[in-house]
Scaffold this active site. Structure first.
Site, PDB file in Angstrom:
ATOM      1  N   HIS A  12      -8.140 -42.207  16.566  1.00  0.00           N
ATOM      2  CA  HIS A  12      -6.895 -42.626  17.040  1.00  0.00           C
ATOM      3  C   HIS A  12      -6.808 -44.067  16.438  1.00  0.00           C
ATOM      4  O   HIS A  12      -7.742 -44.783  16.039  1.00  0.00           O
ATOM      5  CB  HIS A  12      -6.741 -42.971  18.538  1.00  0.00           C
ATOM      6  CG  HIS A  12      -5.346 -43.277  19.103  1.00  0.00           C
ATOM      7  ND1 HIS A  12      -5.064 -44.581  19.020  1.00  0.00           N
ATOM      8  CD2 HIS A  12      -4.635 -42.430  19.555  1.00  0.00           C
ATOM      9  CE1 HIS A  12      -3.810 -44.557  19.529  1.00  0.00           C
ATOM     10  NE2 HIS A  12      -3.250 -43.057  19.819  1.00  0.00           N
TER      11      HIS A  12
ATOM     12  N   HIS B 263       2.348 -38.056  14.480  1.00  0.00           N
ATOM     13  CA  HIS B 263       2.840 -38.674  15.815  1.00  0.00           C
ATOM     14  C   HIS B 263       2.935 -37.510  16.983  1.00  0.00           C
ATOM     15  O   HIS B 263       1.861 -37.078  17.299  1.00  0.00           O
ATOM     16  CB  HIS B 263       4.022 -39.184  15.343  1.00  0.00           C
ATOM     17  CG  HIS B 263       4.503 -40.328  16.594  1.00  0.00           C
ATOM     18  ND1 HIS B 263       3.646 -40.867  17.589  1.00  0.00           N
ATOM     19  CD2 HIS B 263       5.735 -40.822  16.782  1.00  0.00           C
ATOM     20  CE1 HIS B 263       4.477 -41.626  18.463  1.00  0.00           C
ATOM     21  NE2 HIS B 263       5.635 -41.721  17.988  1.00  0.00           N
TER      22      HIS B 263
ATOM     23  N   ASP C  30      -3.736 -36.014  22.221  1.00  0.00           N
ATOM     24  CA  ASP C  30      -3.113 -34.741  21.517  1.00  0.00           C
ATOM     25  C   ASP C  30      -3.863 -33.413  21.556  1.00  0.00           C
ATOM     26  O   ASP C  30      -3.436 -32.554  21.538  1.00  0.00           O
ATOM     27  CB  ASP C  30      -2.721 -35.228  20.107  1.00  0.00           C
ATOM     28  CG  ASP C  30      -1.715 -36.393  20.056  1.00  0.00           C
ATOM     29  OD1 ASP C  30      -0.852 -36.286  20.761  1.00  0.00           O
ATOM     30  OD2 ASP C  30      -1.827 -37.208  19.026  1.00  0.00           O
TER      31      ASP C  30
END
Length: 423
Positions: free
Chosen positions: A335, A296, A391
């Protein structure tokens, strides 16, 4: 199977249970069916079936990863993973990142519409006013080891805050504290919103400075939300110190694009924890703990560690082959929701380019660019839709602040000015 019939369409699902021959009509509302409807579909257990299956009590719906389960009805955020679309309250994330601020967007998410100029002024003033932390918090944060992970400190600090605000705790004030709907109840709710948003950056800056062995900094007056955060992290007693505006804007954009993302792991954790009517600070602490994990929010840190382990651009081909052989883990690509591209990644990439004009580039960035280019040309990654996600690019607007320690941890670099300007 799955072929339409000639009968008049109805907003329902007809299910035939082949175990019993019974037929059930399940209503479809907002393109969803109630999971509890399957409780009526009961049958006798098959010979040798597990007693724990409780077959006679009705069917269960198994969805271990919440891959196709709706648990709440919301008008806050819309995501189309196939098309790469993200909207807050109907506004495209690209539009908000260009024209809005984090606090303005936070107001939009919380209250349902963009604020007027006066509403935004009041909201910002309240949030910044509640950025100050009780002096006892310094002792609390200093009780952690000097090398404690900032997320461990932050998670604990949110829970710690709850002990200060008994008026915000349904356990002490009654279960209907936040559900009465009267002005007093709404005012209490608003105050916790101001406190949580305002104190979040203060606590985060304190966690950072614990790692640096520095004294804590009181939130300043006259700066923006993100400007205040950078000030609290970087200020070392300089006269008239202000954060670099490019870095301030970059951080504000990062906050904005992470403000909401439907029912991700941390949001789900907050909702489930809050459903027990625990105080808001404990619920946020639980969500913060969920965010900590490398699958996460911790993915940002995992990307940095991955790039450090690769070392140089010329090492990328060997790393790519190791990933294919499942000898190495690829972080920052792919993702669960976005099957084409993550719209946030384009925003961050553009933001990073603005930051690099100030800070310059380095070998870690060149390694990332080489990895990106190699992966996008490789059939292995193309077939699996493994494109860089938010990210991957989010580490770069801030990564120049850090360098690896010999033990694998990250520490602040001493050769880069705190305002991000080259020497």
């Amino acid at each position: 199977m799955g072929q339409p019939t000639d009968s008049t369409p109805t907003n329902s699902l007809t299910v035939r249970d082949n175990r019993t021959g019974k037929v059930y009509d399940v209503p479809i509302v907002d393109n969803s069916i109630p999971a509890t409807a399957f409780k009526a579909m009961k049958a006798k257990p098959a010979p040798g079936e597990r007693e724990e299956n409780e077959t006679e009590r009705g069917l269960r719906v198994s969805d271990r990863g919440f891959l196709n389960t709706a648990v709440i009805q919301s008008q806050i955020t819309y995501i189309d993973g196939e098309a790469g679309v993200l909207r807050y309250r109907g506004y495209p994330i690209e539009q908000l990142a260009l024209h809005s601020s984090h606090l303005e967007t936070a107001y939009l998410l919380i209250y349902g519409s963009l604020p007027s100029a006066n509403q935004l002024k009041v909201f910002e003033a309240e949030v910044l006013h509640h950025g100050v932390i009780h002096s006892d918090a310094e002792l609390f944060c200093r009780s952690f080891r000097y090398d404690a992970h900032p997320m461990a400190i932050l998670t604990s600090a949110f829970a710690y805050l709850g002990s200060y605000y008994g008026e915000a705790n349904p356990s002490l004030q009654g279960q209907s504290l936040y559900t009465k709907g009267d002005p007093a109840s709404l005012a209490i709710m608003d105050k916790q919103i101001y406190r949580l948003i305002g104190k979040a950056t203060t606590l985060a800056a304190m966690a950072y400075r614990v790692r640096q062995g520095r004294d804590f900094v009181t939130p300043p007056n006259g700066l923006s939300y993100t400007g205040s955060f950078l000030y609290q992290m970087d200020h070392l007693g300089e006269e008239n110190y202000t954060p670099n505006p490019v870095l301030e804007k970059a951080l504000d954009v990062l906050f904005l694009i992470h403000a909401d993302h439907e029912l991700n792991a941390s949001a789900t954790t907050v909702l489930q924890t809050g459903s027990s009517l625990v105080d808001p600070y404990s619920a946020i602490a639980a969500g913060c703990a969920s965010l900590y994990g490398p699958l996460h929010g911790g993915a940002n840190e995992a990307v940095i560690r991955m790039l450090i382990s690769i070392g140089k651009p010329e090492n990328v081909p060997a790393f790519i082959e190791a990933v294919k052989k499942r000898e190495k883990v690829l972080s920052g690509f792919g993702h669960r929701v976005y099957k084409t591209s993550d719209p946030r990644s384009f925003i961050v990439r553009k933001t990073a380019d603005e930051v690099f004009k100030i800070t310059g580039k380095d070998e870690l960035l060149e390694t990332a660019m080489a990895l990106h280019e190699a992966a996008m040309k490789d059939e292995y990654f193309i077939k699996r839709r493994l494109a860089p996600n938010v990210d991957f690019w989010c580490v770069f607007p801030v990564h120049d602040r850090f360098e690896p320690r010999s033990n694998g941890n990250l520490q602040e670099r001493s050769d880069i000015p705190r305002d991000g300007l080259p020497t």
